[in-house]
Enzyme design. Structure first.
Site, PDB file in Angstrom:
ATOM      1  N   LYS A 189     -37.925 -98.437 -38.737  1.00 23.37           N
ATOM      2  CA  LYS A 189     -37.382 -99.938 -39.064  1.00 23.37           C
ATOM      3  C   LYS A 189     -38.439-100.457 -40.004  1.00 23.37           C
ATOM      4  O   LYS A 189     -38.599-100.596 -41.414  1.00 23.37           O
ATOM      5  CB  LYS A 189     -37.301-101.425 -38.513  1.00 23.37           C
ATOM      6  CG  LYS A 189     -35.933-101.032 -37.767  1.00 23.37           C
ATOM      7  CD  LYS A 189     -34.600-100.716 -38.931  1.00 23.37           C
ATOM      8  CE  LYS A 189     -33.554-100.578 -38.563  1.00 23.37           C
ATOM      9  NZ  LYS A 189     -32.370-100.494 -39.107  1.00 23.37           N
ATOM     10  N   TYR A 239     -37.451 -96.859 -32.844  1.00 25.61           N
ATOM     11  CA  TYR A 239     -36.839 -98.030 -33.854  1.00 25.61           C
ATOM     12  C   TYR A 239     -37.880 -98.810 -34.265  1.00 25.61           C
ATOM     13  O   TYR A 239     -37.884 -98.852 -35.650  1.00 25.61           O
ATOM     14  CB  TYR A 239     -36.322 -99.215 -32.951  1.00 25.61           C
ATOM     15  CG  TYR A 239     -34.662-100.259 -32.689  1.00 25.61           C
ATOM     16  CD1 TYR A 239     -34.068 -99.331 -33.773  1.00 25.61           C
ATOM     17  CD2 TYR A 239     -35.448-101.193 -33.661  1.00 25.61           C
ATOM     18  CE1 TYR A 239     -33.047 -99.938 -34.745  1.00 25.61           C
ATOM     19  CE2 TYR A 239     -34.861-102.020 -34.137  1.00 25.61           C
ATOM     20  CZ  TYR A 239     -33.377-101.606 -34.685  1.00 25.61           C
ATOM     21  OH  TYR A 239     -33.010-102.729 -35.749  1.00 25.61           O
TER      22      TYR A 239
HETATM   23  N1  LIG Z   1     -28.168-106.819 -33.600  1.00 24.78           N
HETATM   24  C1  LIG Z   1     -29.356-107.114 -33.987  1.00 24.78           C
HETATM   25  O1  LIG Z   1     -30.298-108.061 -33.572  1.00 24.78           O
HETATM   26  C2  LIG Z   1     -30.364-106.339 -35.265  1.00 24.78           C
HETATM   27  C3  LIG Z   1     -31.646-107.010 -35.198  1.00 24.78           C
HETATM   28  C4  LIG Z   1     -32.166-106.183 -36.743  1.00 24.78           C
HETATM   29  C5  LIG Z   1     -31.952-105.260 -36.989  1.00 24.78           C
HETATM   30  N2  LIG Z   1     -30.263-104.998 -36.376  1.00 24.78           N
HETATM   31  C6  LIG Z   1     -29.391-103.563 -37.587  1.00 24.78           C
HETATM   32  O2  LIG Z   1     -29.048-104.515 -38.542  1.00 24.78           O
HETATM   33  C7  LIG Z   1     -27.815-102.992 -38.852  1.00 24.78           C
HETATM   34  C8  LIG Z   1     -26.694-103.403 -37.855  1.00 24.78           C
HETATM   35  O3  LIG Z   1     -26.380-103.313 -36.300  1.00 24.78           O
HETATM   36  P1  LIG Z   1     -25.711-104.022 -35.226  1.00 24.78           P
HETATM   37  O4  LIG Z   1     -26.206-104.836 -35.090  1.00 24.78           O
HETATM   38  O5  LIG Z   1     -24.520-104.563 -36.254  1.00 24.78           O
HETATM   39  O6  LIG Z   1     -25.018-102.729 -34.646  1.00 24.78           O
HETATM   40  P2  LIG Z   1     -23.765-102.221 -34.929  1.00 24.78           P
HETATM   41  O7  LIG Z   1     -23.776-101.670 -33.496  1.00 24.78           O
HETATM   42  O8  LIG Z   1     -22.874-103.104 -34.342  1.00 24.78           O
HETATM   43  O9  LIG Z   1     -23.452-101.449 -35.956  1.00 24.78           O
HETATM   44  C9  LIG Z   1     -24.322-100.412 -36.464  1.00 24.78           C
HETATM   45  C10 LIG Z   1     -22.740 -99.222 -36.541  1.00 24.78           C
HETATM   46  O10 LIG Z   1     -23.327 -98.568 -37.168  1.00 24.78           O
HETATM   47  C11 LIG Z   1     -22.647 -97.275 -37.254  1.00 24.78           C
HETATM   48  N3  LIG Z   1     -23.456 -96.621 -36.929  1.00 24.78           N
HETATM   49  C12 LIG Z   1     -24.515 -95.161 -36.078  1.00 24.78           C
HETATM   50  N4  LIG Z   1     -24.668 -94.395 -36.302  1.00 24.78           N
HETATM   51  C13 LIG Z   1     -24.204 -93.995 -37.506  1.00 24.78           C
HETATM   52  C14 LIG Z   1     -24.607 -92.720 -38.611  1.00 24.78           C
HETATM   53  N5  LIG Z   1     -25.098 -91.477 -38.244  1.00 24.78           N
HETATM   54  N6  LIG Z   1     -24.026 -92.517 -39.517  1.00 24.78           N
HETATM   55  C15 LIG Z   1     -22.851 -93.698 -39.952  1.00 24.78           C
HETATM   56  N7  LIG Z   1     -22.394 -95.175 -39.452  1.00 24.78           N
HETATM   57  C16 LIG Z   1     -23.498 -95.521 -38.452  1.00 24.78           C
HETATM   58  C17 LIG Z   1     -22.503 -97.314 -36.269  1.00 24.78           C
HETATM   59  O11 LIG Z   1     -20.665 -97.012 -35.545  1.00 24.78           O
HETATM   60  C18 LIG Z   1     -22.165 -98.936 -35.870  1.00 24.78           C
HETATM   61  O12 LIG Z   1     -20.449 -99.642 -36.696  1.00 24.78           O
HETATM   62  C19 LIG Z   1     -28.414-102.024 -37.939  1.00 24.78           C
HETATM   63  O13 LIG Z   1     -29.637-100.766 -38.744  1.00 24.78           O
HETATM   64  C20 LIG Z   1     -29.665-102.837 -36.698  1.00 24.78           C
HETATM   65  O14 LIG Z   1     -30.773-101.549 -36.510  1.00 24.78           O
HETATM   66  C21 LIG Z   1     -29.892-105.621 -36.038  1.00 24.78           C
END
Ligand SMILES: NC(=O)c1ccc[n+]([C@@H]2O[C@H](COP(=O)([O-])OP(=O)(O)OC[C@H]3O[C@@H](n4cnc5c(N)ncnc54)[C@H](O)[C@@H]3O)[C@@H](O)[C@H]2O)c1
Length: 254
Positions: free
Chosen positions: A161, A157
């Site tokens: 990132k 991850y």
């Molecule tokens: N939640 C956190 O604390 C956090 C922190 C830093 C970064 N992020 C990043 O933010 C972004 C959103 O994450 P989130 O926390 O809202 O999680 P989440 O799991 O709610 O959303 C991620 C979405 O991506 C979709 N997805 C996964 N694989 C896919 C694919 N192959 N094709 C199309 N869609 C796909 C999933 O179905 C899901 O709806 C991600 O990139 C995550 O790495 C999240």
């Protein structure tokens, strides 16, 4: 001129079924954009879609697997044929599985790198032509505070990132000539389905996040709206290649 309005602009948000992607899509629509919500299954976008339609948003949903080039191209085509072009791409689709590096199966490495890093690249490639035609294209990629730092169970991850940040800088240089800006948002700990799993996997994690966050709370998906609207709007026209940390101060603290 209202620096932050997006009236008439067309946006495509990946990972828009829930969490951060759904919040960003809602923020862009509230600022005036037309929006395509893209996720693994368009049925999963139904709740967000009907909420945004309830606000008179001009929105539609499309199924997308960012690991697959033709799926990326089809999603971009959908936006172009529905709304006549594309001005804003937000790459929010992402995945993670926490595990120590010596235990990681190769298949999981591929899933994480292909979704988070290759998927971001494929979407940027697929969107290049309509963003160039827009004359003022905006790409917002989603990294993480794990683009900057790491822990014991985030090898692939953190690698993906970190790669998103460098990829964004490179695309920013490549596509400046076409007036496409490429920036990255780095969220801290945000309360979503993805991070909820970490609370289950790691005892004491939820409390530790609050203790180590200067603003003393978990982020909400809506905390990312301001940065996404900013980087999509005229307010950021001379900004490209940057990473904007939205983490309640976590990375400022030693
Ligand atoms: N939640 C956190 O604390 C956090 C922190 C830093 C970064 N992020 C990043 O933010 C972004 C959103 O994450 P989130 O926390 O809202 O999680 P989440 O799991 O709610 O959303 C991620 C979405 O991506 C979709 N997805 C996964 N694989 C896919 C694919 N192959 N094709 C199309 N869609 C796909 C999933 O179905 C899901 O709806 C991600 O990139 C995550 O790495 C999240």
């Amino acid at each position: 001129m209202n620096l932050f309005e997006l009236n008439g602009r067309v946006a495509l948000v990946t990972g828009a079924a829930g969490g951060i992607g759904a919040a960003i899509a809602e923020g862009l629509v509230d600022a005036g954009a037309k929006c395509v919500l893209a996720d693994l299954s368009k049925e999963n976008c139904e709740a967000t879609l009907s909420r945004l339609r309830g606000k008179n948003g001009d929105v539609r949903a499309v199924s997308l697997d960012v690991r697959d080039r033709s799926s990326c191209e089809a999603a971009v085509m959908e936006a172009v044929s529905a709304f006549g072009g594309l001005d804003i791409l937000v790459n929010c689709a992402g995945t993670n599985t926490r595990m120590r590096p010596e235990e990681y199966p190769e298949s999981l490495w591929e899933e994480i790198i292909d979704t988070n890093l290759k998927g971001t690249f494929l979407m940027c490639q697929a969107a290049f032509a309509p963003l160039r035609s827009s004359g003022k294209g905006k790409i917002i990629n989603v990294g993480s505070i794990l683009s900057l730092a790491a822990n014991e169970v985030t090898g692939p991850y953190a690698a993906s990132k970190g790669g998103v940040v460098q990829l964004s800088k490179s695309l920013a240089c490549s596509w400046a000539e076409q007036n496409i800006t490429v920036n990255t948002i780095l969220p801290g700990w945000i309360d979503t389905p993805l991070s909820r799993q970490a609370r289950i996997d790691i005892p004491g994690h939820a409390e530790r996040v609050v203790d180590t966050t200067p603003l003393r709370r978990w982020g909400e998906p809506a905390d990312l709206i301001g940065s996404a609207v900013f980087l999509s709007s005229h307010a950021s026209d001379f900004i490209t290649g940057i990473s904007l940390v939205v983490d309640g101060g976590v990375t400022a603290h030693v």
